[in-house]
Scaffold this active site. Structure first.
Site, mmCIF file in Angstrom:
data_model
loop_
_atom_site.group_PDB
_atom_site.id
_atom_site.type_symbol
_atom_site.label_atom_id
_atom_site.label_comp_id
_atom_site.label_asym_id
_atom_site.label_seq_id
_atom_site.Cartn_x
_atom_site.Cartn_y
_atom_site.Cartn_z
ATOM 1 N N ASP A 132 -51.634 15.889 116.616
ATOM 2 C CA ASP A 132 -50.749 17.017 116.349
ATOM 3 C C ASP A 132 -51.586 18.203 115.907
ATOM 4 O OD1 ASP A 132 -51.408 16.087 113.813
ATOM 5 O OD2 ASP A 132 -49.375 16.213 113.017
ATOM 6 N N TYR A 159 -53.409 21.398 113.948
ATOM 7 C CA TYR A 159 -53.975 21.573 112.602
ATOM 8 C C TYR A 159 -52.878 22.050 111.656
ATOM 9 C CZ TYR A 159 -58.541 21.469 114.972
ATOM 10 O OH TYR A 159 -59.636 21.125 115.704
ATOM 11 N N PHE A 215 -57.162 20.936 119.282
ATOM 12 C CA PHE A 215 -58.487 21.020 118.655
ATOM 13 C C PHE A 215 -59.057 22.442 118.586
ATOM 14 C CE2 PHE A 215 -58.290 16.660 120.410
ATOM 15 C CZ PHE A 215 -58.371 15.956 119.222
ATOM 16 N N HIS A 259 -60.065 9.014 117.315
ATOM 17 C CA HIS A 259 -59.860 10.439 117.065
ATOM 18 C C HIS A 259 -61.140 11.021 116.442
ATOM 19 C CE1 HIS A 259 -58.088 14.090 115.313
ATOM 20 N NE2 HIS A 259 -57.101 13.923 116.180
#
Length: 252
Positions: free
Chosen positions: A94, A96, A107, A216
Site C-alpha cells: 500500500d 507510503y 515505491f 517486500h
C-alpha cells in the site's frame, strides 16, 4: 432586497461549500479523467460494482471523520502507463503513510522528498545487481513512462497507519488491473514483492509471463528468508527475459 445579514449568511454558506469541494479534491480521486483510455472501462466497472461503491462510501466516511488520506491521485499509475505499453508490473502493498511521500506510484516519491527505507533498499538492489549509481531523487516516473506499471495491492492509506485501507475494496480493482495485464498486451515480467503482492500470482498466466517473487523491500523483511529482497536479482533478469521475446529493455 436581502439584508446584509442574509448576504453574509449566503456568502458564508457558499464559502463553506467551496471549502468542502476543495477538501474533497484533496482526498482520493477515483475519476477517470486523465487515465490512459485502456484502463477507463475497468475503472468505471469497478466504481459501479459493490466493492467500488463500498470503497467510495468508506473513503467518504473517513474524509468526513477528518482522516488524512494519501495519495490524492490514487490512480496515477493508470494515468502514466497505458495497458498496451506495460512490459513490467511491480507490485507492492500500500502507499507510503507519511506526509508528502505517496504519489500514486508504488515505491516512488516526488523529487525533493527523502526516499523512504523501502525505496532505498530498491536502489541498493539496483546498485548490487546492475552496478547502477544511487539516483539523484526517489521519483520512479521514468520507469512508469517506459511501461513499468507501479501498482500497489491497496491504493490509499491514512496518515501514520500502514494497511489502514486494506480490505476496503481496492483489492477488487487491482485484481482487475492485473487480470487485464495478464490477458492482453505484451508478455510481461511480474515482480511480486511481499506477501500481499504474492497473493495476486493466481491471477497471472505464468506460462505466458514471468512471475518472480521476493520479500517486500521494507527493512523488516528485505534481508530475511526465505526469499530476501536484497540479492533477489530481479532487475538483472528483466531485460534478458524481455529481449529474448523481442521486447524493448527497461532503462533502470
Amino acid at each position: 432586497m436581502p439584508n446584509t445579514l442574509d448576504l453574509n449568511v449566503f456568502a458564508a454558506s457558499q464559502q463553506a461549500a467551496a471549502s468542502a469541494a476543495a477538501h474533497v479534491d484533496m482526498h482520493v480521486d477515483l475519476a477517470t479523467d486523465g487515465l490512459q483510455p485502456g484502463w477507463v472501462p475497468v475503472v468505471k466497472a469497478f466504481r459501479a460494482s459493490p466493492d467500488g461503491l463500498r470503497l467510495q462510501a468508506f473513503l467518504s466516511q473517513r474524509r468526513d471523520q477528518g482522516a488524512t488520506v494519501y495519495p490524492p491521485k490514487a490512480l496515477r499509475a493508470l494515468a502514466l502507463t497505458a495497458p498496451e505499453t506495460v512490459r513490467v508490473v511491480i507490485l507492492g502493498q500500500d502507499p507510503y503513510h507519511g506526509p508528502g511521500q505517496a504519489e500514486g506510484l508504488a515505491f516512488s516519491v516526488a523529487p525533493g522528498t527523502k526516499p523512504p527505507p523501502s525505496l532505498r533498499n530498491i536502489f541498493k538492489e539496483l546498485q548490487r545487481d546492475l552496478g547502477l549509481p544511487m539516483p539523484a531523487d526517489g521519483s520512479l516516473v521514468r520507469w512508469a513512462e517506459q511501461g513499468v506499471l507501479l501498482l500497489n495491492t491497496c491504493l490509499s492509506v491514512e496518515d501514520g497507519q500502514p494497511a489502514s485501507h486494506a480490505g476496503q475494496g481496492w483489492e477488487a480493482l487491482t485484481d482487475a488491473v492485473i487480470r487485464q495485464c495478464s490477458q492482453s498486451g505484451l508478455p510481461k515480467v511480474f515482480l511480486l514483492w511481499g506477501a500481499h503482492a504474492q497473493k495476486k500470482a493466481v491471477l497471472i498466466d505464468a506460462v505466458r509471463h514471468a512471475v518472480w517473487t521476493a520479500n517486500h523491500p521494507s527493512p523488516l523483511s528485505a534481508n530475511r528468508g526465505p526469499a530476501p529482497f536484497i540479492g533477489c536479482g530481479h532487475f538483472g533478469q528483466v531485460n534478458p527475459w524481455l529481449q529474448a521475446r523481442s521486447i524493448k529493455a527497461i532503462r533502470w
